[in-house]
Design an enzyme around this catalytic site. Structure first.
Site, short mmCIF file in Angstrom:
data_model
loop_
_atom_site.label_atom_id
_atom_site.label_comp_id
_atom_site.label_asym_id
_atom_site.label_seq_id
_atom_site.Cartn_x
_atom_site.Cartn_y
_atom_site.Cartn_z
N SER A 161 -1.02 2.70 -3.30
CA SER A 161 -0.38 3.90 -2.99
C SER A 161 -0.69 4.73 -4.43
O SER A 161 -0.59 4.46 -5.76
CB SER A 161 1.02 3.96 -2.66
OG SER A 161 1.79 5.06 -2.87
N TYR A 187 8.68 0.08 -6.93
CA TYR A 187 7.72 0.38 -5.90
C TYR A 187 6.35 0.72 -6.77
O TYR A 187 5.23 0.27 -6.45
CB TYR A 187 7.94 1.64 -5.11
CG TYR A 187 6.85 1.73 -3.92
CD1 TYR A 187 6.71 0.82 -3.00
CD2 TYR A 187 6.28 2.85 -3.85
CE1 TYR A 187 5.65 1.22 -2.04
CE2 TYR A 187 5.28 3.13 -3.10
CZ TYR A 187 5.08 2.28 -2.08
OH TYR A 187 4.02 2.44 -1.05
#
Length: 315
Positions: A161, A187
């Site tokens: 990501s 994350y």
């Protein structure tokens, strides 16, 4: 990285997963897609099945997986779509999946994940995002290494990501034992780990014909955002210098870069790279949300992460 020539493709951010495999014949190839029951996972699986591959959906919710498999078979005409239980946060579940696999594996798509969750921990005390997004996939891939090697030219797809730009892997405190827990930092480091994994796989396993690349799928509305509001996303993008309103892709477009990395002959012999919008990405430029952070492709960090990951699995 295996070579230095940048990969250019005829595809773009608007390309769909099925368009990427147009004209390809994957008959006889076997693929696993983790998190294949929803979001870009199901569309990745659908495109691979449409090209003739035998696809196994590795999922936590087997009922949802069966529904997805039935839908994929119905839309592609390919009945070779199976479902198997897999909980990446549970190493026993990962080991059971590995034991159940027999024969070669040509494509492993490490797609499943959680994003910006509240603080949660596994039975071992590991931070849940790092455990699920990286360590579970690491255990799965290393457990399946012989099957990947047996395929001759296997590929591992590591879904990362642009959030990797938020944090390197903080080796001194991966699991937030000393620092305050912050969902996006957790994350971000897990997504950096996904890229570093691809770098080190391509170094360690190239002699077995196994290569891996990482990718950013784009902004797609899926259940990955279950813990995140649109306001949170806008705030975070503004803080990082990006557009406050993301340019959303649909799931078919979001799966396209995964499918490119999984199956396109344009990536033959290519490993340890980072892709976005169906193209190889360059370094991140300040004030943007595109490209890769240098620390994500750092070979020393990749080797260190591998060693730390092995230590985790040994207990």
């Amino acid at each position: 990285m295996t070579t230095s020539t940048p990969v250019n493709t005829p595809f773009s951010r608007e390309t769909t997963a099925v368009e990427v495999v147009g004209g390809l014949d994957l008959t006889g190839r076997r693929a696993i897609v983790t998190g294949g029951a929803s979001g870009i996972g199901v569309e990745t699986a659908r495109a691979l099945a449409a090209a003739g591959a035998d696809v196994t959906l590795a999922v936590r919710n087997v009922d949802a997986g069966q529904q997805a498999a039935t839908d994929i078979a119905g839309t592609t005409g390919n009945d070779h779509v199976l479902v198997a239980p897999l909980d990446l946060a549970d190493l026993t579940s990962v080991a059971d999946f590995v034991r159940s696999w027999d024969g070669p594996l040509h494509i492993l798509v490490n797609n499943a994940g959680i994003m910006a969750s509240p603080e949660m921990r596994t039975a071992q005390g590991w931070e849940m995002q790092f455990a699920t997004n990286h360590l579970g996939h690491f255990a799965l891939a290393t457990g399946l290494r012989r099957s990947l090697a047996a395929a001759g030219g296997a590929r591992i797809v590591s879904v990362s990501s642009s959030a990797h730009l938020r944090s390197p892997v903080v080796f001194e405190d991966i699991h937030f034992h000393q620092r305050p827990y912050e969902p996006w930092a957790a994350y971000g480091q897990s997504k950096t780990a996904n890229v570093l994994f691809a770098v080190e796989v391509s170094r360690r396993w190239a002699d077995d014909g196994i290569l891996s690349n990482a990718l950013m799928p784009g902004a797609i509305r899926t259940n990955l955002q279950r813990y995140v509001s649109d306001e949170d996303l806008a705030r975070l993008r503004a803080e990082s210098g990006g557009e406050t309103t993301p340019s959303w892709k649909d799931t078919e477009q979001g799966a396209a870069t995964s499918v490119l990395v999984a199956a396109s002959p344009l990536l033959d012999g290519v490993g340890g790279r980072y892709f976005e919008d169906c193209q190889e990405a360059g370094p991140n430029q300040p004030g943007t949300r595109t490209g890769y952070a240098p620390y994500a492709l750092d070979p020393e960090a990749a080797e260190r992460l591998w060693q730390v990951s092995e230590e985790h699995l040994r207990g």
